[in-house]
Design an enzyme around this catalytic site. Structure first.
Site, mmCIF file in Angstrom:
data_model
loop_
_atom_site.group_PDB
_atom_site.id
_atom_site.type_symbol
_atom_site.label_atom_id
_atom_site.label_comp_id
_atom_site.label_asym_id
_atom_site.label_seq_id
_atom_site.Cartn_x
_atom_site.Cartn_y
_atom_site.Cartn_z
ATOM 1 N N TYR A 33 -1.660 -1.242 10.361
ATOM 2 C CA TYR A 33 -2.219 -1.361 9.159
ATOM 3 C C TYR A 33 -0.451 -1.124 8.134
ATOM 4 O O TYR A 33 -0.122 -1.848 7.115
ATOM 5 C CB TYR A 33 -2.883 -0.898 8.334
ATOM 6 C CG TYR A 33 -3.460 -0.738 7.101
ATOM 7 C CD1 TYR A 33 -4.225 -1.538 6.624
ATOM 8 C CD2 TYR A 33 -2.391 0.451 5.577
ATOM 9 C CE1 TYR A 33 -4.339 -1.947 5.399
ATOM 10 C CE2 TYR A 33 -3.211 0.102 4.627
ATOM 11 C CZ TYR A 33 -3.414 -1.264 4.166
ATOM 12 O OH TYR A 33 -4.083 -1.099 2.732
ATOM 13 N N SER A 46 0.528 -1.293 0.130
ATOM 14 C CA SER A 46 0.038 -0.030 0.324
ATOM 15 C C SER A 46 0.821 0.899 -0.017
ATOM 16 O O SER A 46 1.745 1.165 0.323
ATOM 17 C CB SER A 46 -1.026 0.421 1.679
ATOM 18 O OG SER A 46 -1.516 1.224 1.297
HETATM 19 P P1 NAD Z 1 -12.687 -4.698 0.205
HETATM 20 O O1 NAD Z 1 -12.665 -4.297 1.616
HETATM 21 O O2 NAD Z 1 -13.331 -3.776 -1.120
HETATM 22 O O3 NAD Z 1 -12.170 -6.190 -0.271
HETATM 23 C C1 NAD Z 1 -11.642 -6.912 0.547
HETATM 24 C C2 NAD Z 1 -12.206 -8.513 0.433
HETATM 25 O O4 NAD Z 1 -11.247 -9.352 1.434
HETATM 26 C C3 NAD Z 1 -13.610 -8.036 1.051
HETATM 27 O O5 NAD Z 1 -14.178 -9.218 -0.117
HETATM 28 C C4 NAD Z 1 -13.512 -8.515 2.327
HETATM 29 O O6 NAD Z 1 -14.693 -10.293 2.709
HETATM 30 C C5 NAD Z 1 -11.931 -10.039 2.214
HETATM 31 N N1 NAD Z 1 -11.582 -10.717 2.957
HETATM 32 C C6 NAD Z 1 -11.276 -9.554 4.245
HETATM 33 N N2 NAD Z 1 -11.149 -10.148 5.580
HETATM 34 C C7 NAD Z 1 -11.303 -11.330 4.562
HETATM 35 C C8 NAD Z 1 -10.173 -12.790 5.320
HETATM 36 N N3 NAD Z 1 -10.260 -13.062 6.398
HETATM 37 N N4 NAD Z 1 -10.832 -13.954 4.879
HETATM 38 C C9 NAD Z 1 -10.448 -14.219 3.598
HETATM 39 N N5 NAD Z 1 -11.018 -12.508 3.296
HETATM 40 C C10 NAD Z 1 -11.418 -11.607 3.745
HETATM 41 O O7 NAD Z 1 -11.270 -3.886 0.012
HETATM 42 P P2 NAD Z 1 -10.195 -3.710 -1.335
HETATM 43 O O8 NAD Z 1 -9.957 -2.028 -0.883
HETATM 44 O O9 NAD Z 1 -10.574 -3.970 -2.434
HETATM 45 O O10 NAD Z 1 -9.048 -3.941 -0.783
HETATM 46 C C11 NAD Z 1 -8.114 -5.000 -1.462
HETATM 47 C C12 NAD Z 1 -6.591 -4.998 -0.886
HETATM 48 O O11 NAD Z 1 -5.889 -3.929 -1.352
HETATM 49 C C13 NAD Z 1 -6.679 -5.297 0.899
HETATM 50 O O12 NAD Z 1 -4.914 -5.915 0.687
HETATM 51 C C14 NAD Z 1 -6.291 -3.427 0.998
HETATM 52 O O13 NAD Z 1 -5.392 -2.828 1.944
HETATM 53 C C15 NAD Z 1 -5.435 -3.272 -0.389
HETATM 54 N N6 NAD Z 1 -4.963 -1.338 -0.998
HETATM 55 C C16 NAD Z 1 -6.381 -1.391 -0.758
HETATM 56 C C17 NAD Z 1 -6.108 0.452 -0.847
HETATM 57 C C18 NAD Z 1 -7.747 1.064 -1.032
HETATM 58 O O14 NAD Z 1 -7.679 2.345 -0.890
HETATM 59 N N7 NAD Z 1 -9.138 0.584 -1.299
HETATM 60 C C19 NAD Z 1 -5.164 1.188 -1.056
HETATM 61 C C20 NAD Z 1 -4.413 0.192 -0.705
HETATM 62 C C21 NAD Z 1 -3.857 -1.196 -0.841
#
Ligand code: NAD
Length: 258
Positions: free
Chosen positions: A159, A145
């Site tokens: 995080y 991230s």
């Molecule tokens: P999101 O919440 O839209 O999707 C995350 C998914 O992971 C969900 O479907 C959730 O059910 C699943 N999940 C959560 N805990 C779980 C577990 N214990 N076992 C199995 N599945 C699980 O989030 P996103 O924004 O799509 O994030 C995806 C990745 O990208 C994450 O690793 C997040 O840290 C990273 N990220 C997101 C952003 C952002 O701004 N959205 C920025 C940088 C990094």
């Protein structure tokens, strides 16, 4: 540019929504069959139906990404169901909030963050590597991230530490498996419009939008395009890299009371 991915099989953790679903859809559009892992069975089933619209095979594998026995069992099920595994995308994650200053951080909040992000990335990689690569090609794409590459904001140490650990893990694993044809990289997104940041107030959204040179958030589809390229043979010499996709801004100023 032709990606030459037709017939490959990808496993996307946390693939039911958000970035994971966009990554899965981008790969499916290139003819890649998709194993969707998620803890949310209903959302995973809905994602599978959307992915099948691309004319590829797709199936759900529901479990907590950080449970060792479930990970082992599900990776074997994926290999049995699809007959192969070429691409592993370690994407599942939870957001920064609830955020805590280190002095106030409950150990449970710290451990949950490390388990969902770091332990899972290790477990899925360890289980998948022996099944990948009979033809000298494999891809592991982890999810760091901008919160790590930019240093992170107060309250987000759990995080940021997790995303930093994923970057370090990526660099080492890349060296361990390169000779068998597997590349290992991580993406480091800036703020992406998904449910992960759905709880952001208008003020917080304004900060991440207005302080970014592009004046907008990242679209999940832009992450999908990046992982498709990293999955392709064109990216075969990109290895051990933390690829930022952040619109040119890594550190945000959150105000004095952040
Ligand atoms: P999101 O919440 O839209 O999707 C995350 C998914 O992971 C969900 O479907 C959730 O059910 C699943 N999940 C959560 N805990 C779980 C577990 N214990 N076992 C199995 N599945 C699980 O989030 P996103 O924004 O799509 O994030 C995806 C990745 O990208 C994450 O690793 C997040 O840290 C990273 N990220 C997101 C952003 C952002 O701004 N959205 C920025 C940088 C990094």
């Amino acid at each position: 540019m032709e990606m030459h991915l037709k017939g490959r099989v990808a496993l996307v953790t946390g693939g039911a929504r958000g970035i994971g679903l966009a990554e899965a859809a981008a790969l499916a559009a290139e003819g890649v069959s998709i194993a969707v892992n998620d803890i949310d069975a209903e959302a995973a089933a809905a994602a599978v139906e959307k992915l099948k619209d691309f004319g590829v095979d797709a199936a759900a594998f529901v479990c907590d990404v950080s449970d060792e026995d479930s990970v082992k069992a599900n990776v074997l099920k994926v290999a049995q169901r699809f007959g192969r595994l070429d691409i592993l995308i370690n994407n599942a994650g939870i957001g920064v909030r609830p955020s805590f200053a280190v002095a106030d951080m409950p150990v449970e909040a710290w451990d949950l963050m490390q388990h969902v992000h770091v332990r899972s990335t290790f477990l899925w990689s360890r289980a998948a590597i022996p099944l990948m690569c009979p033809g000298g090609y494999g891809r592991i794409i982890n999810t760091s991230s901008v919160n790590y590459t930019g240093g992170g904001r107060p309250g987000a140490s759990h995080y940021v530490a997790a995303k930093a650990a994923i970057a370090g893990f990526t660099r080492v694993l890349a060296k361990e498996v390169a000779s068998s044809g597997i590349t290992v990289n991580a993406i480091a997104p800036g703020y992406v419009a998904t449910s992960l940041i759905a709880g952001f107030s208008e003020d917080m959204l304004a900060i991440v939008r207005d302080q970014n040179p592009t004046r907008r958030l990242c679209a999940p589809e832009e992450i999908g395009a990046l992982v498709t390229f990293l999955s392709s043979r064109h990216a075969g010499f990109i290895n051990g890299e933390i690829v930022c996709i952040d619109g040119g801004r890594r550190e945000y100023y959150w105000g004095d009371d952040a």
